[in-house]
Design an enzyme around this catalytic site. Structure first.
Site, PDB file in Angstrom:
ATOM      1  CG  MET A   1      -1.892  -1.090   1.314  1.00 56.52           C
ATOM      2  SD  MET A   1      -3.323  -0.635   0.387  1.00 56.52           S
ATOM      3  CE  MET A   1      -4.327  -2.045   0.674  1.00 56.52           C
ATOM      4  N   PRO A   2       1.540   1.538  -1.069  1.00 57.37           N
ATOM      5  CG  PRO A   2       2.956   1.253  -2.884  1.00 57.37           C
ATOM      6  CD  PRO A   2       1.699   0.752  -2.280  1.00 57.37           C
ATOM      7  CG  HIS A   3       0.365   8.009   1.327  1.00 60.43           C
ATOM      8  ND1 HIS A   3      -0.680   8.479   0.560  1.00 60.43           N
ATOM      9  CD2 HIS A   3       0.804   9.048   2.063  1.00 60.43           C
ATOM     10  CE1 HIS A   3      -0.875   9.769   0.856  1.00 60.43           C
ATOM     11  NE2 HIS A   3       0.016  10.130   1.758  1.00 60.43           N
TER      12      HIS A   3
ATOM     13  CG  ASN B   1       2.250  -2.314  -4.481  1.00 59.35           C
ATOM     14  OD1 ASN B   1       3.460  -2.259  -4.643  1.00 59.35           O
ATOM     15  ND2 ASN B   1       1.697  -2.595  -3.330  1.00 59.35           N
TER      16      ASN B   1
ATOM     17  CB  SER C   1      -3.080   6.888  -1.508  1.00 56.49           C
ATOM     18  OG  SER C   1      -2.156   6.541  -0.503  1.00 56.49           O
TER      19      SER C   1
END
Length: 75
Positions: free
Chosen positions: A1-3, A34, A40
């Site tokens: 879940m990279p932000h 991903n 996000s």
């Protein structure tokens, strides 16, 4: 879940910000594997007069252990 948080001086258009978000998402999907729904991205505008105190010192100078690309300038 990279932000991802992009910090930049004000003045970029909404179209430029959107194009950057699309490009960053595409590269995350390609390189990290991903899905696009897991990515996000935020865009934070920082006035030039606040850059040193709000970005350079806390995010660049004080965190060399996580900095993957150094800027070509020093403050």
């Amino acid at each position: 879940m990279p932000h991802v948080i992009v910090k930049a001086w004000p003045g970029k258009t909404e179209a430029q910000k959107h194009a950057l978000a699309v490009a960053i998402t595409r590269e995350i999907v390609s390189i990290l594997g991903n899905g696009p729904d897991s990515v996000s991205i935020a865009f934070e505008e920082v006035e030039p007069s606040r850059w040193k105190e709000a970005v350079y010192v806390p995010d660049i100078k004080d965190r060399p252990d996580i900095l993957l690309k150094k800027p070509g300038y020093q403050m």
